[in-house]
Scaffold this active site. Structure first.
Site, short mmCIF file in Angstrom:
data_model
loop_
_atom_site.label_atom_id
_atom_site.label_comp_id
_atom_site.label_asym_id
_atom_site.label_seq_id
_atom_site.Cartn_x
_atom_site.Cartn_y
_atom_site.Cartn_z
N HIS A 11 0.91 -1.25 -0.16
CA HIS A 11 -0.02 0.15 0.16
C HIS A 11 0.92 1.10 -0.06
O HIS A 11 0.49 2.35 0.50
CB HIS A 11 -1.10 -0.11 1.17
CG HIS A 11 -1.46 -1.20 1.31
ND1 HIS A 11 -2.73 -1.54 0.70
CD2 HIS A 11 -1.37 -2.35 2.22
CE1 HIS A 11 -3.32 -2.69 1.17
NE2 HIS A 11 -2.52 -3.51 1.87
N SER B 30 15.66 21.55 -15.90
CA SER B 30 14.41 22.44 -16.22
C SER B 30 14.85 23.49 -16.90
O SER B 30 15.98 24.26 -16.52
CB SER B 30 13.64 22.87 -14.95
OG SER B 30 12.99 23.76 -15.17
N LYS C 38 16.43 21.62 -10.68
CA LYS C 38 15.88 20.53 -11.14
C LYS C 38 16.80 19.31 -11.71
O LYS C 38 17.73 19.56 -12.57
CB LYS C 38 14.65 20.70 -12.13
CG LYS C 38 13.50 21.49 -11.48
CD LYS C 38 12.99 20.40 -10.51
CE LYS C 38 12.19 19.43 -10.84
NZ LYS C 38 10.77 19.85 -11.52
N GLU D 243 10.25 8.20 -16.79
CA GLU D 243 9.07 8.92 -17.10
C GLU D 243 8.70 8.29 -18.39
O GLU D 243 7.41 8.18 -18.76
CB GLU D 243 9.18 10.38 -16.86
CG GLU D 243 9.33 10.84 -15.59
CD GLU D 243 9.11 12.24 -15.59
OE1 GLU D 243 8.31 13.11 -15.10
OE2 GLU D 243 10.54 12.81 -15.37
#
Ligand code: ARG
Length: 464
Positions: A157, A278, A284, A291
């Site tokens: 979970h 970024s 970043k 992804e």
């Protein structure tokens, strides 16, 4: 008059937009090698059966090798007017060698020809996929090997559940990929069946020798029904479904890596060479690669749905709808191969932040099951032991401490069964070592898994 290879019964030539609409050359040209191999085998068979002369067969094969060289060297001009790879090559052959070229298509249709090309192409490509699966598995084994003693929380979970070895977690992906490999072995076997000789749909009036062609092209079997041979796309559906499942595995791995390299987890750090920054936020370092793997998974699943939908209400035998099989299959293939390769790189370059993993285990209650098991081993029924442990966890949460911070006296307040060895029993190392059931996370079991994984790679690494 139409100038097509099939133009005899036509008075007009094809509309330009229609030409473009129905042409497949822009995507089926990648099967040129298979088309040529198939045609050579077919020509040899026709000559061996006395359907064409040996001389014609020789001219055809020489002409085809020439064309192969031209395409390899990027010197071949593909034309949309000639629709597909089959007619592009046949037209070039006839232009080069004259009338013998016109004999090549005897006893053959593009329907069995395209089926043959696609079988040959997939048979070859599936081996590539399997090789890339093994490469990724190797990286997983290396990472597991290197981090044999690293403990981190296992989750259910997405809540910290029990301490496990990081290597154990990585090896779970090894197992998924092992099943993927076997699924592709099945795809290979179904692609390894020879459709040529089915003709357009019903076979041919010529005395062909299908065994000859199968032997020439190293096929293990021959389609036994001509209608099935030209309309079967099961092997492509199987490929797309195996590819979708494999992508889902890569996507789950990617999702975990994305989580692990977030500040919130900080369990791993990806190599700078595998990340991007970024344009606005200077701090970043984004995990774009996992992804994208996760994102591309949707595309591959989409191709499976598309082909299932295309085939689902098709009457026998060939229908032009079937030309729609290729773009999705090729894209799924490219996507899967690329994703397997980048995942291998990501794993190879991934730095494991063992201290943070350690902290996540120390500063939590993932050893609460072990606390309960401790009492059970002192003869308390598990339900009661569970209750005692739960109460201890509750007490700790109230005081802002962890189980390891309780004194023996405090433990004893909850049960007289606690002894001096309790602190040892709930150390992460003890918890991990104790899960020594077959396939469990103990050091011993994980070592066995690593040995078995290496053996499996050795046994499957040299496949043709
Ligand atoms: N380009 C076609 C395909 O990919 C080849 C077969 C065409 N056959 C036909 N009868 N039009 O399916």
């Amino acid at each position: 008059m139409s100038d097509k290879l099939w133009g005899g019964r036509f008075e007009k030539s094809t509309d330009e937009m229609i030409n473009e609409f129905q042409a497949s050359i822009n995507f089926d040209k990648r099967m040129y090698r298979e088309d040529i191999e198939g045609s050579m085998a077919h020509a040899k068979m026709l000559a061996a059966q006395g359907i064409i002369t040996d001389d014609d067969a020789k001219k055809i094969c020489a002409g085809l090798s020439d064309i192969l060289k031209q395409i390899d060297a990027d010197e071949f001009k593909f034309s949309v007017e000639l629709e597909d790879i089959h007619m592009n090559i046949e037209a070039a052959l006839t232009a080069a060698i004259g009338v013998a070229g016109g004999r090549l298509h005897t006893a053959r249709s593009r329907n069995d020809q395209v089926a043959l090309d696609t079988h040959l192409y997939m048979r070859r490509q599936v081996r590539e996929v399997q090789r890339l699966i093994l490469d990724l598995q190797m990286e997983l084994i290396k990472a597991a090997d290197k981090n044999r003693d690293v403990i981190f929380p296992g989750y259910t979970h997405l809540q910290r559940a029990q301490p496990i070895l990081f290597a154990h977690h990585l090896l779970a992906y090894f197992c998924m990929l092992q099943r993927d490999w076997a699924r592709f072995e099945g795809v290979h076997d179904r692609a390894d069946i020879m459709p040529l000789g089915a003709g357009a749909l019903a076979g041919t009036t010529f005395d062909i020798d299908r065994e000859f062609v199968a032997h020439e092209l190293n096929f293990s079997a021959i389609y036994s029904n001509s209608l099935d041979a030209v309309s079967d796309r099961d092997y492509l559906l199987e490929f797309l479904s195996a590819a979708s499942i494999a992508m889902v595995h890569l996507s789950r791995l990617s999702e975990e890596i994305i989580l692990w390299c977030s500040r919130e987890f900080s369990f791993v750090e990806l190599d700078d060479a595998h990340c991007t920054g970024s344009s606005m936020m200077p701090q970043k370092k984004n995990p774009d690669v996992p992804e994208l793997v996760r994102g591309k998974t949707g595309r591959v699943i989409g191709h499976l749905m598309a082909l299932l939908t295309t085939v689902k209400a098709l009457p026998l035998a060939y229908n032009k709808d079937l030309q729609e099989d290729k773009e999705g299959v090729f894209d799924a293939l490219d996507t899967l191969k690329f994703s397997l390769a980048v995942c291998a790189q990501i794993i190879a370059g991934m730095k494991v932040r063992r201290d943070n993993m350690r902290r996540a285990v120390e500063e939590d209650f993932s050893n609460a099951t072990d606390l309960a098991d401790y009492l059970v081993k002192k003869a308390l029924p598990f339900r009661q032991a569970h209750e005692v442990s739960g109460k201890l966890v509750h007490r700790c949460i109230e005081r802002g401490i962890y189980l390891k911070d309780l004194t023996l006296e405090e433990f004893k307040e909850f049960s007289p069964l606690f002894g001096a060895d309790i602190h040892e029993a709930i150390k992460p190392e003890t918890c991990v070592a104790a899960r020594n059931s077959q396939g469990g996370t103990s050091y011993q079991q994980v070592n066995l898994q690593i040995i078995a994984a290496k053996d499996w790679i050795k046994a499957h690494g040299n496949d043709d």
